[in-house]
Design a protein around this motif. Structure first.
Motif, PDB file in Angstrom:
ATOM      1  N   GLU A   1      91.345 -10.657 -44.201  1.00 55.41           N
ATOM      2  CA  GLU A   1      91.605 -11.611 -45.279  1.00 55.41           C
ATOM      3  C   GLU A   1      93.062 -11.557 -45.724  1.00 55.41           C
ATOM      4  O   GLU A   1      93.693 -12.577 -45.964  1.00 55.41           O
ATOM      5  CB  GLU A   1      90.683 -11.308 -46.466  1.00 55.41           C
TER       6      GLU A   1
ATOM      7  N   GLU B   1      95.925 -14.591 -46.051  1.00 52.31           N
ATOM      8  CA  GLU B   1      96.234 -15.057 -47.402  1.00 52.31           C
ATOM      9  C   GLU B   1      97.691 -14.830 -47.812  1.00 52.31           C
ATOM     10  O   GLU B   1      98.229 -15.562 -48.634  1.00 52.31           O
ATOM     11  CB  GLU B   1      95.313 -14.362 -48.422  1.00 52.31           C
TER      12      GLU B   1
ATOM     13  N   HIS C   1      90.418 -12.369 -53.392  1.00 50.31           N
ATOM     14  CA  HIS C   1      91.823 -12.784 -53.413  1.00 50.31           C
ATOM     15  C   HIS C   1      92.034 -14.151 -54.057  1.00 50.31           C
ATOM     16  O   HIS C   1      93.163 -14.583 -54.246  1.00 50.31           O
ATOM     17  CB  HIS C   1      92.384 -12.824 -51.994  1.00 50.31           C
ATOM     18  N   GLU C   2      90.935 -14.856 -54.403  1.00 50.12           N
ATOM     19  CA  GLU C   2      91.053 -16.230 -54.921  1.00 50.12           C
ATOM     20  C   GLU C   2      91.916 -16.318 -56.182  1.00 50.12           C
ATOM     21  O   GLU C   2      92.678 -17.239 -56.347  1.00 50.12           O
ATOM     22  CB  GLU C   2      89.663 -16.811 -55.225  1.00 50.12           C
TER      23      GLU C   2
ATOM     24  N   ASN D   1      89.815 -19.036 -43.600  1.00 48.09           N
ATOM     25  CA  ASN D   1      89.282 -20.282 -44.147  1.00 48.09           C
ATOM     26  C   ASN D   1      88.216 -20.937 -43.266  1.00 48.09           C
ATOM     27  O   ASN D   1      87.884 -22.101 -43.445  1.00 48.09           O
ATOM     28  CB  ASN D   1      90.405 -21.285 -44.444  1.00 48.09           C
TER      29      ASN D   1
END
Length: 460
Positions: free
Chosen positions: A161, A165, A240-241, A377
């Protein structure tokens, strides 16, 4: 004057751990035993809760993970009492848990969902960060805002991730395997995903609207109580959003992968200068294996087992976790629950059945391994023996791949589907789950992955 004795409580059911497993277990027990006190012991001031739960199919589940103050759980379930303290000792013969505040908690049935802490490649180095809970993720974000280059060590979910990101920062990703995501994917799926790393990311998604509860005020006090780095539940699937993972540069992705290697040695800047060793600049492309020396002075340097050395601002150690089992093992003979929502739910079911003197059947959610997540994604679904685990050499694979869109792999044996990897919006997960669970004979159907065949119509 005699000192006051520490408080002692008793609950028919005690659950240790404020993560998804512990909270799910406490919730289920509270529902089943509304007149009983359920104690949930957690070292952290916030707990993890499952929200937006969706049963995708018989076995597959999707949900969000939300941090909430303990009062929200106590308000929903008046018979749940949350005790914020770390566990010092378990006395299983006496059915008693001792906590760091000096309290004793007596139980009839106990469930341990104590989680784990990062297994760092190097302890005590200020330039080596582990990412485990909210506080460590926020510390990582803070360090990243000043970084031009970082190194990520590890090939699991958090590493996968992170490399996707992170923006505006050179990333050197060192993995011990031949391909990325070795835990989850074969080389074909890894190649499909790697192509996404070198493409520009799509426009930024909308900011996360979910409420966040910070622990800044109590962080130092809590870490002093139970030791820095030992606190906190595992991050949720969308951890992580809410973070702005951006370095100092203006580009999107710049990732270089070093495969088949591990960390040999870490040098601080002065140690590296004295060693007279040379470090490499960031490789500009796959073909240009530069032999020039990096002229920049970095705070920390990493020498890899493939003899390459790189300087960076800091290192992310994403190399797995160690279970928090120390307080429970001394003098006790135990097995620990380790999985999250399903295990917490099933643990509660088992505790209830044992307490009521009833028997319990194995739940259907353990008939088939099923996991849904998101990498780069893309929606990623893993079903059954998705990497042909334990099938020997007489299995065969079926593949379908559309670059940038989907990757489908099916594991077959003796005409039956044994597992599958689905990357992208394939809409095949429910059909494939059904075929694996029912062990349908598919030998007469030819190429199952022919895009002209509508499998849902065949096996509805």
């Amino acid at each position: 004057m005699e000192a006051a004795r520490p408080p002692s409580t008793a609950g028919r059911f005690v659950v240790v751990g404020g993560g998804i497993a512990g909270v799910t277990c406490a919730e289920q027990l509270a529902i089943q035993f509304p007149s009983e006190d359920i104690l949930l012991i957690t070292a952290h001031p916030v707990i993890k809760a499952v929200t937006n739960f969706k049963q995708v199919s018989k076995v597959l589940e999707e949900f969000d993970v939300e941090e909430q103050p303990k009062t929200m759980l106590e308000n929903r379930f008046p018979n749940v009492k949350v005790i914020q303290s770390e566990v010092k000792q378990l006395k299983s013969k006496e059915h008693c848990i001792l906590t760091g505040d000096g309290s004793q908690h007596v139980y009839e049935k106990l469930c341990l969902c104590a989680g784990a802490k990062p297994k760092l490649i190097c302890e005590g180095n200020p330039y080596v960060l582990g990412i485990r809970d909210t506080d460590s993720a926020q510390e990582f974000q803070k360090q990243l805002t000043k970084a031009k280059r970082i190194m990520i060590i590890g090939n699991g979910g958090i590493a996968l991730e992170l490399v996707y990101e992170i923006e505006g920062c050179e990333v050197i990703w060192a993995i011990k395997d031949k391909a990325i995501g070795n835990t989850f994917f074969d080389a074909g799926a890894a190649e499909f995903l790697t192509s996404k790393l070198i493409a520009e990311k799509p426009e930024a998604r909308m900011a996360h609207k979910r409420t966040r509860y910070t622990t800044e005020g109590r962080k130092k006090e809590a870490q002093t109580k139970s030791g820095a780095g030992n606190l906190g539940s595992a991050l949720g699937p969308d951890w992580h959003e809410g973070l702005n993972l951006k370095g100092t540069k203006e580009f999107s992705h710049k990732v270089h992968i070093e495969t088949m290697c591990e960390v040999k040695k870490i040098y601080l800047q002065e140690e590296f200068r004295i060693s007279k060793k040379k470090s490499l600049p960031f490789p500009r492309d796959r073909c240009n294996q530069s032999v020039t020396t990096d002229k920049e002075a970095w705070p920390v340097y990493v020498e890899l087992t493939n003899e390459k050395t790189y300087g960076c601002d800091f290192i992310v150690s994403a190399t797995g976790v160690t279970p928090n089992t120390e307080p429970f093992l001394c003098g006790n003979n135990m097995r620990l629950w380790t999985q999250a929502r399903q295990m917490g739910w099933y643990a509660a079911k088992c505790m209830a059945a044992a307490s009521l003197g009833e028997s319990i059947d194995l739940d259907f959610s353990f008939e088939l391994f099923a996991h849904v997540t998101k990498f780069f994604n893309y929606k990623v679904v893993l079903l059954g023996k998705y990497n042909a685990q334990g099938l020997g050499s007489d299995h065969e694979l079926m593949l379908r791949c559309t670059k940038g869109q989907e990757y489908v792999k099916v594991v077959m044996q003796n005409g039956q589907m044994m597992g599958a990897v689905l990357i992208g919006e394939t809409d095949l997960e429910e059909t494939f789950e059904h075929l694996i669970l029912n062990q349908t004979d598919l030998s007469s159907y030819g190429d199952l992955l022919d895009p002209n065949i509508d499998l849902e119509d065949y096996f509805d």
